[in-house]
Write an enzyme that holds these catalytic residues in place. Structure first.
Site, PDB file in Angstrom:
ATOM      1  CE  LYS A   1       7.224   5.107   5.226  1.00 38.29           C
ATOM      2  NZ  LYS A   1       7.375   6.539   5.448  1.00 38.29           N
TER       3      LYS A   1
ATOM      4  CE1 TYR B   1      -0.786   5.314   7.503  1.00 39.38           C
ATOM      5  CE2 TYR B   1      -0.449   3.683   9.219  1.00 39.38           C
ATOM      6  CZ  TYR B   1      -0.196   4.920   8.580  1.00 39.38           C
ATOM      7  OH  TYR B   1       0.680   5.746   9.287  1.00 39.38           O
TER       8      TYR B   1
ATOM      9  CB  CYS C   1      28.731  41.322 -25.709  1.00 38.53           C
ATOM     10  SG  CYS C   1      26.967  41.725 -24.948  1.00 38.53           S
TER      11      CYS C   1
ATOM     12  CB  CYS D   1      25.480  39.852 -27.371  1.00 35.50           C
ATOM     13  SG  CYS D   1      25.458  38.654 -26.043  1.00 35.50           S
TER      14      CYS D   1
ATOM     15  CB  CYS E   1      22.547  40.781 -23.106  1.00 30.74           C
ATOM     16  SG  CYS E   1      23.724  41.381 -24.401  1.00 30.74           S
TER      17      CYS E   1
ATOM     18  CB  CYS F   1      25.851  41.155 -21.437  1.00 30.91           C
ATOM     19  SG  CYS F   1      25.853  39.487 -22.210  1.00 30.91           S
TER      20      CYS F   1
ATOM     21  CD  GLU G   1      -1.308  -0.642   3.768  1.00 25.50           C
ATOM     22  OE1 GLU G   1      -1.491   0.416   4.516  1.00 25.50           O
ATOM     23  OE2 GLU G   1      -1.785  -1.499   3.560  1.00 25.50           O
TER      24      GLU G   1
ATOM     25  CG  ASP H   1       5.812  12.516   2.840  1.00 22.70           C
ATOM     26  OD1 ASP H   1       6.324  13.345   2.141  1.00 22.70           O
ATOM     27  OD2 ASP H   1       6.153  12.288   4.049  1.00 22.70           O
TER      28      ASP H   1
ATOM     29  CE  LYS I   1      11.268   7.058   2.566  1.00 28.99           C
ATOM     30  NZ  LYS I   1      11.860   7.280   4.173  1.00 28.99           N
TER      31      LYS I   1
HETATM   32  S1  IVH Z   1       2.135   0.750   8.868  1.00 28.22           S
HETATM   33  C1  IVH Z   1       4.382  -0.300  13.095  1.00 28.22           C
HETATM   34  N1  IVH Z   1       1.398   1.712   6.484  1.00 28.22           N
HETATM   35  O1  IVH Z   1       5.163   5.845   7.830  1.00 28.22           O
HETATM   36  C2  IVH Z   1       4.317   0.623  12.005  1.00 28.22           C
HETATM   37  N2  IVH Z   1       2.592   3.241   8.083  1.00 28.22           N
HETATM   38  O2  IVH Z   1       8.130   5.411   8.293  1.00 28.22           O
HETATM   39  C3  IVH Z   1       3.171   0.471  11.269  1.00 28.22           C
HETATM   40  N3  IVH Z   1       3.049   5.369   6.958  1.00 28.22           N
HETATM   41  O3  IVH Z   1       4.922   5.734  11.426  1.00 28.22           O
HETATM   42  C4  IVH Z   1       2.863   1.618  10.310  1.00 28.22           C
HETATM   43  N4  IVH Z   1       1.885   5.320   5.123  1.00 28.22           N
HETATM   44  O4  IVH Z   1       3.450   7.413  10.029  1.00 28.22           O
HETATM   45  C5  IVH Z   1       2.087   1.954   7.601  1.00 28.22           C
HETATM   46  N5  IVH Z   1       0.364   2.578   4.533  1.00 28.22           N
HETATM   47  C6  IVH Z   1       1.103   2.661   5.833  1.00 28.22           C
HETATM   48  C7  IVH Z   1       1.982   4.111   5.957  1.00 28.22           C
HETATM   49  C8  IVH Z   1       2.541   4.170   7.063  1.00 28.22           C
HETATM   50  C9  IVH Z   1       2.679   6.017   5.675  1.00 28.22           C
HETATM   51  C10 IVH Z   1       4.026   6.156   7.755  1.00 28.22           C
HETATM   52  C11 IVH Z   1       3.638   5.884   9.295  1.00 28.22           C
HETATM   53  C12 IVH Z   1       4.750   5.281   9.982  1.00 28.22           C
HETATM   54  C13 IVH Z   1       6.010   5.622   9.129  1.00 28.22           C
HETATM   55  C14 IVH Z   1       7.142   4.755   9.288  1.00 28.22           C
END
Ligand code: IVH
Length: 694
Positions: A127, A236, A421, A447, A441, A418, A125, A129, A324
């Protein structure tokens, strides 16, 4: 500075470096978690962490209870009530390479005593941010919300989270007596933009990115402010639970969704590492269009029973890992600022950087945009700067890190002359009297930088399209004095035959390349009128305006004559789509004495072809052409442009109206259809012959 590998360090040096690194990382953690204002890029932070972990791996005696490896994040800030997490909110281990994903899967299987080829499902899934948050539901009602804090103790942000539409106050359907729902609070790009606009209007500091904006917005003592920020949430995972409504991660996600909690739509169950990596690639592809930031993909063992067996190792679970994305921002040192002078005299500042990898690409140059941007961001030579690369765009310098500024760094003085030139470089006023952001210029025709850029433009693909005369060759020919203006290109062969120079002896040129170059130059003597007009590099005359002028005047002589008469300005101004500013630029160009000479010389060598004449005389004029299969000599854009240049119309599909099909290898249904309808089919090579290009 390159650090020594950890296995070459003495225990004493390792201990000292470990302590220093620990302090540095802790400071970054505070900046990130408490102040929502990180001072280094994620990539640099990860590098520090990796070095720190490597030291501990090599020297296990450094791994004590004080080690940062035993902590997550930083202690919560003072302004909120504290909440103890009954189940710790931990972090995730990171991997970057595909290989490490296979290793992760193998490691999990080994830990569980499974055979290498035993089936084991994972969930992949995005991640997100943002910042993680734990929402406590009791008998289905939202009773408390807390940030992660240091993983054990977070901040009570209940009132703030209650303002989020994505955090339902009551779960739908049957819910456990107690359940900590965990997920990410994040801000969408559009909301981030709006927020920063509002901040700027109010004279308040801008947020560096959506994640900081989300953190700053959630951690407001006044929940009304949070409410105005349009934060979002994805569920999640979970913390404490009186009972679990499912036995798998997939099942839990389905439960969250049914309960009314938003779940990321890109979560997918995968049967093995190959599928996980394939899903990672898919998510990576969609990344730019999601509308919110993600920084990787999280893989989790699907079976919760197995998750429990795997448990945790210090900071992170053994059952999950974050894959990542390559960093797209990094920090490096700004060594110098160079000024490039463009074709129209625009002075563009370019940052010369210590090489740094940004999103998998080594970056050494980045744009600083213009004078005002350098001043606004107060960027100075010697600064440590954040460099960003988004997709295919030119890398840019985002900001300077002020705490790393050398004591002697002077504000950058943008040149007012410039560098090529020595002419004055000025900022023109626009109609409203405001200074243009671009400094130009005023050297114009004297030039050399502008001259070289004009020549490059003249030969470029959409202009005269002279193959073999690329930027490098033009720079060389200009420097050696054999090509100073466009007409010189067409006399190269004659002058070379007379013995003025011998290109075949020049570095980078051989018999063949020189012959090919001369052939390409000869082929360019009859350009389509619109291309020729565009090639002249008249200010404000892009491809579209060039086509408008060509169509209106029909011949170059007519355009030139009109521009020199008293009514010329009005006539050009009246062309559909062409305005007064453009008309003035055209007239100015033709009235400039030096341009007259250059044009006369050039027209002695080349004969621009009225667009219709090119088209009418071509055997494909008026025909409808379909290109299909893979073309080897032309891109699709080029093929289309060529066909149009020869007066043909390009269609996307084959029908009774199609006259000609150009088919490359791998052509399928369109080719079959053409054969069925008895339409003429030719190869790509035939196309070149048919259109008289070979
Ligand atoms: S699972 C035991 N699922 O990433 C930790 N984390 O670098 C279980 N994060 O602290 C975390 N998307 O803030 C999980 N789909 C996702 C996530 C996720 C973002 C973040 C979360 C975590 C950090 C770890």
């Amino acid at each position: 500075m390159k650090k020594k590998p950890v296995d070459q360090l003495s225990p004493r040096v390792a201990r000292a470096e470990h302590a220093l690194l620990g302090a540095e990382i802790a400071a970054h953690d505070r900046a990130y978690y408490q102040d929502d204002a990180p001072t280094i890029s994620d990539a640099d932070y990860d590098a520090l962490r990796r070095r720190y972990n490597a030291l501990e791996e090599q020297f296990p005696e450094l791994l004590t209870a004080h080690s940062l490896s035993a902590k997550v994040g930083a202690a919560p800030s003072q302004k909120f009530a504290k909440v103890r997490h009954s189940v710790a909110m931990l972090s995730l281990g990171n991997v970057f390479a595909d290989e490490e994903v296979y290793e992760f899967v193998a490691r999990v299987k080994r830990f569980l005593g499974l055979a290498e080829d035993a089936p084991l499902a994972f969930v992949a899934e995005p991640k997100i941010d943002g910042l993680s948050c734990s929402l406590r539901y009791e008998r289905g009602a939202l009773v408390q919300a807390a940030t992660r804090g240091d993983g054990f103790e977070g901040e009570d942000v209940t009132a703030n989270v209650r303002t989020l539409a994505d955090a339902p106050k009551h779960l739908r359907g049957d819910a456990p007596a107690a359940l900590d729902v965990r997920g990410e609070v994040y801000m969408r790009h559009e909301d981030f933009k709006t927020l920063n606009l509002r901040q700027a209007e109010a004279g308040k500091p801008l947020y560096a990115n959506p994640r900081n904006a989300a953190a700053g917005s959630l951690r407001q003592l006044d929940a009304a402010i949070t409410a105005s920020r349009n934060l979002h949430f994805f569920a999640y995972t979970w913390g404490e639970a009186s009972e679990l409504p499912a036995q798998t991660q997939t099942g839990m996600l389905a439960f969250f969704e049914k309960a009314g909690l938003p779940v990321n739509p890109l979560a997918k169950r995968c049967a093995n590492a190959d599928e996980m990596i394939a899903h990672y690639r898919l998510i990576e592809q969609k990344r730019a269009t999601l509308g919110y930031d993600i920084d990787g993909v999280v893989y989790k063992v699907d079976d919760i029973g197995l998750q429990n067996r795997l448990g945790f190792a210090s900071r992170a679970p053994r059952w999950a890992v974050a894959h990542k994305f390559p960093a797209e921002r990094a920090t490096t040192i700004l060594r110098d600022i160079e000024i490039q002078v463009g074709r129209t005299g625009a002075l563009t500042p370019v940052a010369r950087l210590d090489p740094v990898t940004v999103g998998g690409v080594v970056v050494q140059n980045a744009t600083l945009h213009n004078e005002d941007e350098i001043a606004r961001k107060d960027i100075r030579i010697g600064d440590t700067v954040v460099v960003q690369r988004a997709g295919d765009v030119i890398p840019q310098v985002v900001e300077a890190l002020l705490d790393k500024r050398p004591a002697n760094a002077m504000p950058y003085a943008f040149p007012h002359i410039c560098p090529a030139c020595g002419s004055a470089a000025l900022r023109e006023m626009d109609e409203s009297g405001a200074a243009d952001v671009v400094r130009r210029c005023t050297g114009g025709l004297i030039c050399p930088a502008q001259a070289v850029e004009r020549l490059k433009h003249f030969c470029s693909r959409l202009a005269m399209d002279i193959e073999g005369l690329g930027d490098r060759q033009i720079e060389l020919f200009y420097k050696q004095g054999i090509v100073k203006n466009p007409a010189d290109i067409f006399t190269l062969q004659k002058r070379s035959a007379r013995g003025a120079f011998d290109l075949t002896r020049w570095e980078g040129f051989g018999e063949t390349s020189v012959r090919n170059l001369f052939v390409a130059i000869e082929a360019a003597r009859k350009p389509a009128l619109n291309r020729f007009i565009y090639a002249l590099g008249v200010r404000r005359i892009g491809e579209t305006n060039a086509r408008r002028l060509a169509r209106h005047f029909g011949s170059f002589e007519a355009l030139r004559a009109a521009a020199l008469t008293d009514d010329g300005l009005a006539e050009i101004n009246a062309i559909d789509g062409v305005g007064a500013v453009v008309a003035e630029a055209v007239v100015d160009f033709f009235r400039e004495a030096h341009n007259e000479t250059v044009l006369d010389e050039l027209l002695a060598e080349v004969a621009p072809q009225p667009m219709e004449a090119v088209a009418a005389s071509s055997p494909v004029a008026g025909k409808t052409v379909v290109f299909t299969g893979s073309l080897e000599r032309l891109t699709r854009d080029e093929a289309k442009a060529q066909a149009e240049r020869f007066g043909a119309k390009v269609a996307g599909s084959v029908s009774k109206k199609t006259d000609l099909v150009v088919a490359g290898p791998g052509a399928g249904s369109k080719l079959a259809k053409a054969e069925e309808l008895g339409i003429e089919v030719i190869s790509e090579d035939d196309w070149f012959k048919r259109t008289g290009q070979e």
